[in-house]
Scaffold this active site. Structure first.
Site, PDB file in Angstrom:
ATOM      1  N   ASN A  11      63.561  -5.196 -47.734  1.00  0.00           N
ATOM      2  CA  ASN A  11      62.654  -6.357 -47.674  1.00  0.00           C
ATOM      3  C   ASN A  11      61.245  -5.816 -47.878  1.00  0.00           C
ATOM      4  O   ASN A  11      60.659  -5.250 -46.965  1.00  0.00           O
ATOM      5  CB  ASN A  11      62.807  -7.046 -46.308  1.00  0.00           C
ATOM      6  N   LYS A  13      58.555  -7.425 -48.346  1.00  0.00           N
ATOM      7  CA  LYS A  13      57.470  -8.283 -47.824  1.00  0.00           C
ATOM      8  C   LYS A  13      56.359  -8.376 -48.887  1.00  0.00           C
ATOM      9  O   LYS A  13      56.675  -8.439 -50.075  1.00  0.00           O
ATOM     10  CB  LYS A  13      56.951  -7.754 -46.482  1.00  0.00           C
ATOM     11  N   HIS A 102      63.246 -15.579 -41.784  1.00  0.00           N
ATOM     12  CA  HIS A 102      62.615 -14.353 -41.288  1.00  0.00           C
ATOM     13  C   HIS A 102      61.574 -14.703 -40.223  1.00  0.00           C
ATOM     14  O   HIS A 102      60.867 -15.699 -40.357  1.00  0.00           O
ATOM     15  CB  HIS A 102      61.968 -13.577 -42.436  1.00  0.00           C
ATOM     16  N   GLU A 104      58.743 -13.592 -39.603  1.00  0.00           N
ATOM     17  CA  GLU A 104      57.359 -13.696 -40.069  1.00  0.00           C
ATOM     18  C   GLU A 104      57.097 -15.081 -40.670  1.00  0.00           C
ATOM     19  O   GLU A 104      55.960 -15.553 -40.677  1.00  0.00           O
ATOM     20  CB  GLU A 104      57.062 -12.565 -41.071  1.00  0.00           C
ATOM     21  N   GLY A 177      58.917  -3.539 -37.246  1.00  0.00           N
ATOM     22  CA  GLY A 177      57.689  -2.784 -37.473  1.00  0.00           C
ATOM     23  C   GLY A 177      57.144  -2.042 -36.265  1.00  0.00           C
ATOM     24  O   GLY A 177      56.028  -1.524 -36.300  1.00  0.00           O
ATOM     25  N   SER A 215      62.926  -1.906 -37.645  1.00  0.00           N
ATOM     26  CA  SER A 215      62.563  -0.484 -37.526  1.00  0.00           C
ATOM     27  C   SER A 215      63.679   0.488 -37.911  1.00  0.00           C
ATOM     28  O   SER A 215      63.749   1.599 -37.364  1.00  0.00           O
ATOM     29  CB  SER A 215      62.078  -0.172 -36.105  1.00  0.00           C
TER      30      SER A 215
HETATM   31  P1  PGA Z   1      60.976  -3.172 -40.473  1.00  0.00           P
HETATM   32  O1  PGA Z   1      61.146  -4.694 -40.998  1.00  0.00           O
HETATM   33  O2  PGA Z   1      62.168  -2.404 -40.988  1.00  0.00           O
HETATM   34  O3  PGA Z   1      59.680  -2.724 -41.086  1.00  0.00           O
HETATM   35  O4  PGA Z   1      60.945  -3.223 -38.999  1.00  0.00           O
HETATM   36  C1  PGA Z   1      62.380  -5.337 -41.003  1.00  0.00           C
HETATM   37  C2  PGA Z   1      62.202  -6.760 -41.483  1.00  0.00           C
HETATM   38  O5  PGA Z   1      61.183  -7.376 -41.163  1.00  0.00           O
HETATM   39  O6  PGA Z   1      63.084  -7.307 -42.182  1.00  0.00           O
END
Ligand code: PGA
Length: 254
Positions: A11, A13, A102, A104, A177, A215
């Site tokens: 992903n 983003k 998601h 976010e 994150g 993460s």
């Molecule tokens: P991350 O993000 O691996 O940076 O924690 C995962 C995600 O938001 O899909």
């Protein structure tokens, strides 16, 4: 090591430009060799809409699939929604998968009902859906993880949806994150609970593909590989580097 099909989903983003195609090329070359070792996996990269058409034209791979990260919820493919793109538009430019729900996007207004509408539209346009669910830190601390997951599933999934078109992703918001990941014992319980709730909502005995996201890195992937309940990973930060992503895949199968 398991011979079950596993998913490694990137992903990106808000990341990437045309030159980022080199990341996909390196992934393709790696998968080309790695697949010969008899591993069964699928790699999907969910990239910004600004890159989908360019990648579909210039990147040909039978190992790495391209997806999008969100769409508008309006039922029609066109409408007065400045700056938005519909599932129909996204399918036309070449995406095969789409992330929906998601955290976010939930944080900027996506409710379970809005997500349900997005799922409907994406299904209508034959996109495969990567449906994200997960509790935030406050909910975790007040022991609401299970009720939050149950509600997210119940309010966005309908019996008429075909589970074959879905990958589900458990992404605890407090893990995204941050470098913090759930304990294996908690993950096992949560994955079993999610599958039980999916069975109820879909009214189906089908096998559900459930991924973990939050993460995931080459440092912690080893701890996940012994958890049979996990069918794959949704990887944010580490998917922006071909080296890190490849290391995750290699170490998973070690
Ligand atoms: P991350 O993000 O691996 O940076 O924690 C995962 C995600 O938001 O899909």
């Amino acid at each position: 090591m398991t011979n079950k099909l596993k998913y490694f989903v990137g992903n990106w983003k808000m990341f990437g430009d045309f030159r980022s195609i080199s990341i996909l090329n390196r992934l393709h070359n790696f998968c080309n060799k790695f697949s010969k070792q008899g591993k069964r996996y699928k790699v999907i990269f969910c990239v910004p809409n600004s890159l989908i058409y360019f990648f579909k034209k210039n990147f040909k791979s039978n190992f790495v699939y391209i997806g999008a990260q969100n769409c508008h919820h309006h039922y029609d493919s066109n409408g007065p929604f400045t700056g938005s793109e519909s599932a129909g538009m996204i399918k036309k430019i070449g995406a095969e998968y789409i992330i929906l729900g998601h955290s976010e996007n939930r944080a900027t207004g996506d409710t379970n009902k809005i997500i349900k509408n997005k799922i409907k539209n994406a299904m209508e346009h034959k996109l495969n859906i990567i449906f994200c669910i997960g509790e935030n830190l406050r909910q975790k601390k007040s022991n609401k993880t299970y009720s939050v997951l149950k509600k997210q599933i119940k309010e966005s999934v309908q019996k008429k949806f075909n589970p074959r078109n879905f990958l589900f992703a458990y992404e605890p918001v407090w893990s995204i994150g941050t470098g913090n990941v759930p304990k294996p014992i908690d993950l096992i319980k949560i994955f079993r609970f999610i599958r039980k709730e999916l069975k109820k909502s879909f009214g189906s005995k089908k096998k559900f593909t459930v991924l973990y996201g939050g993460s995931v890195s080459d440092k912690n992937i080893g701890a996940f590989s012994s958890i049979q309940e996990i069918d794959g990973f949704l990887i944010g930060g580490a998917s922006r580097s071909s080296k890190k992503f490849i290391d995750i895949m290699k170490k998973y199968y070690k």
